[in-house]
Design an enzyme around this catalytic site. Structure first.
Site, PDB file in Angstrom:
ATOM      1  N   ASN A  13      17.057   4.215   1.579  1.00 54.08           N
ATOM      2  CA  ASN A  13      15.528   4.435   1.298  1.00 54.08           C
ATOM      3  C   ASN A  13      15.115   4.731  -0.067  1.00 54.08           C
ATOM      4  OD1 ASN A  13      12.687   5.419   1.176  1.00 54.08           O
ATOM      5  ND2 ASN A  13      12.638   5.620   3.313  1.00 54.08           N
ATOM      6  N   HIS A  16      11.378   6.769  -3.126  1.00 48.42           N
ATOM      7  CA  HIS A  16      11.153   7.899  -4.262  1.00 48.42           C
ATOM      8  C   HIS A  16      11.419   7.419  -5.450  1.00 48.42           C
ATOM      9  CE1 HIS A  16       9.556  10.243  -1.179  1.00 48.42           C
ATOM     10  NE2 HIS A  16      10.664  10.438  -0.350  1.00 48.42           N
ATOM     11  N   HIS A  49       9.093   2.427   2.739  1.00 50.64           N
ATOM     12  CA  HIS A  49       7.986   2.398   3.664  1.00 50.64           C
ATOM     13  C   HIS A  49       6.514   2.204   2.534  1.00 50.64           C
ATOM     14  CE1 HIS A  49       5.753   5.962   6.012  1.00 50.64           C
ATOM     15  NE2 HIS A  49       4.984   4.872   5.942  1.00 50.64           N
ATOM     16  N   ARG A  51       3.222   2.733   2.631  1.00 50.45           N
ATOM     17  CA  ARG A  51       2.187   3.447   3.045  1.00 50.45           C
ATOM     18  C   ARG A  51       0.704   3.084   3.018  1.00 50.45           C
ATOM     19  NH1 ARG A  51       4.657   8.941   4.446  1.00 50.45           N
ATOM     20  NH2 ARG A  51       2.291   9.549   5.274  1.00 50.45           N
ATOM     21  N   ARG A  55       1.021   5.209  -1.935  1.00 51.15           N
ATOM     22  CA  ARG A  55       1.377   6.508  -2.834  1.00 51.15           C
ATOM     23  C   ARG A  55       3.026   6.082  -3.647  1.00 51.15           C
ATOM     24  NH1 ARG A  55       2.906  11.219   1.393  1.00 51.15           N
ATOM     25  NH2 ARG A  55       0.630  11.005   2.101  1.00 51.15           N
ATOM     26  N   GLU A  76       9.214   0.073   6.929  1.00 46.41           N
ATOM     27  CA  GLU A  76       8.662   1.234   7.631  1.00 46.41           C
ATOM     28  C   GLU A  76       7.125   1.183   7.451  1.00 46.41           C
ATOM     29  OE1 GLU A  76      10.047   5.135   6.354  1.00 46.41           O
ATOM     30  OE2 GLU A  76      12.055   4.644   6.781  1.00 46.41           O
ATOM     31  N   THR A 107       7.226  11.755   6.417  1.00 42.66           N
ATOM     32  CA  THR A 107       6.874  11.455   7.923  1.00 42.66           C
ATOM     33  C   THR A 107       7.493  12.638   8.746  1.00 42.66           C
ATOM     34  OG1 THR A 107       7.374   8.969   7.289  1.00 42.66           O
ATOM     35  CG2 THR A 107       7.438   9.735   9.768  1.00 42.66           C
ATOM     36  N   GLU A 157      14.848   4.818  16.059  1.00 43.46           N
ATOM     37  CA  GLU A 157      15.638   5.541  15.089  1.00 43.46           C
ATOM     38  C   GLU A 157      15.218   7.096  15.516  1.00 43.46           C
ATOM     39  OE1 GLU A 157      15.169   4.456  11.084  1.00 43.46           O
ATOM     40  OE2 GLU A 157      15.174   6.490  10.231  1.00 43.46           O
ATOM     41  N   HIS A 196      16.145  11.038   8.409  1.00 45.38           N
ATOM     42  CA  HIS A 196      15.418  11.999   7.808  1.00 45.38           C
ATOM     43  C   HIS A 196      16.017  13.456   7.472  1.00 45.38           C
ATOM     44  CE1 HIS A 196      11.047  12.720   6.854  1.00 45.38           C
ATOM     45  NE2 HIS A 196      11.399  14.207   6.773  1.00 45.38           N
TER      46      HIS A 196
HETATM   47  N1  PXP Z   1      13.726   7.117   8.410  1.00 39.26           N
HETATM   48  C1  PXP Z   1      12.189   7.281   8.439  1.00 39.26           C
HETATM   49  C2  PXP Z   1      11.705   6.294   9.467  1.00 39.26           C
HETATM   50  C3  PXP Z   1      11.476   7.842   7.429  1.00 39.26           C
HETATM   51  O1  PXP Z   1      10.262   8.041   7.373  1.00 39.26           O
HETATM   52  C4  PXP Z   1      12.513   8.487   6.423  1.00 39.26           C
HETATM   53  C5  PXP Z   1      11.264   8.861   5.112  1.00 39.26           C
HETATM   54  O2  PXP Z   1      10.775   8.268   4.579  1.00 39.26           O
HETATM   55  C6  PXP Z   1      13.734   8.540   6.187  1.00 39.26           C
HETATM   56  C7  PXP Z   1      14.442   7.754   7.213  1.00 39.26           C
HETATM   57  C8  PXP Z   1      14.527   8.790   5.204  1.00 39.26           C
HETATM   58  O3  PXP Z   1      14.282  10.346   5.124  1.00 39.26           O
HETATM   59  P1  PXP Z   1      14.739  11.021   4.008  1.00 39.26           P
HETATM   60  O4  PXP Z   1      13.828  10.460   2.586  1.00 39.26           O
HETATM   61  O5  PXP Z   1      14.438  12.601   4.126  1.00 39.26           O
HETATM   62  O6  PXP Z   1      16.293  10.699   3.583  1.00 39.26           O
END
Ligand code: PXP
Length: 245
Positions: A13, A16, A49, A51, A55, A76, A107, A157, A196
């Site tokens: 992901n 960030h 994602h 959003r 952001r 996402e 999330t 998921e 997550h």
């Molecule tokens: N899966 C989903 C559906 C999420 O919303 C997120 C966070 O954006 C993640 C995985 C990844 O989580 P993390 O950034 O805490 O590794």
């Protein structure tokens, strides 16, 4: 994700990277460059994602991720008409429907697939009809898996946030919930994924759950990349996942 290079796939992901870019405006650091590096280091897919408040990831990032990366994109998205139109226009490999609140930092919980069954149904149906692999981001619970099953999604998921933030006996119980629900999902013909809050320190017991086909990991990998580089953090996560299998 179609590229089955690994029995347990790693979706990286990259949200960030965009968070850091947006802190100053402009185009550095580029999340697409991060996606390419992650692919080279062993990622099986890229997750982003978009959003409602944009952001981190922007519409332009989604355009470029679709055009410039070879790995499957897991988009996402919240269950809104705006996001549905974007998904249908791009047709990413997969779309993971997540709950979204403007005021949350990330999330913070899973979708209530059982309680929002009728709201979710048209989104699941329209994404599925467009050939997009639909996933629901849910808490590991029997009612949620059963609702996902009735909605006919190919993927769920499981939100691993509670597991990641728990300790001791409580963490053991959270892990069991994920493991039991992964088995239930697989029994119902649904491919279970998880994500997550996963880190080098807590990923192994989750990666060892045999039914899980994919982990989606972001914040930790991007944070660790500050110290050792993104290629290194992705490679080490890949190794930790493989070692746990
Ligand atoms: N899966 C989903 C559906 C999420 O919303 C997120 C966070 O954006 C993640 C995985 C990844 O989580 P993390 O950034 O805490 O590794």
């Amino acid at each position: 994700m179609t590229a089955r290079r690994n029995a347990l796939r790693l979706g990286v992901n990259i949200d960030h990277v965009a968070t850091i870019r947006n802190a100053r405006g402009g185009d550095f650091p580029d999340p697409v460059r991060a996606a390419i590096l992650a692919a080279e280091a062993g990622a099986d897919g890229i997750t982003a994602h978009l959003r409602e408040d944009r952001r981190h990831i922007t519409d332009g990032d989604i355009d470029r991720l679709m055009a410039e990366i070879d790995l499957p994109l897991n988009l996402e998205m919240a269950a809104t008409e705006e996001m549905l139109a974007i998904a249908l226009a791009h047709r990413p490999h997969a779309a993971c429907i997540v709950p979204e609140k403007r005021e949350e930092r990330t999330t913070e919980g899973g979708l209530d697939a059982a309680g929002q069954f009728e709201t979710l149904r048209p989104f699941v149906d329209r994404l599925g009809a467009a050939g997009i692999r639909v996933s629901l981001f849910i808490e590991p619970g029997t009612a949620q898996v059963n609702a996902a099953s009735r909605l006919g999604v190919p993927v769920v998921e499981f939100h691993t946030g509670r597991y990641a933030h728990a300790a001791g006996e409580e963490q053991v119980l959270e892990l069991k919930r994920i493991s039991d629900c992964a088995a239930l999902a697989a029994k119902n013909g649904i491919e279970p994924h998880a994500g997550h809050g996963l880190t080098f320190a807590n990923v192994a017991p989750v990666a060892a759950i045999p039914q899980l086909a994919e982990l989606n990991i972001g914040h930790f990998l991007i944070g660790e990349a500050i110290f050792t580089g993104l290629g290194d953090s992705v490679r080490r996560m890949r190794e930790a996942m493989d070692a746990a299998r």
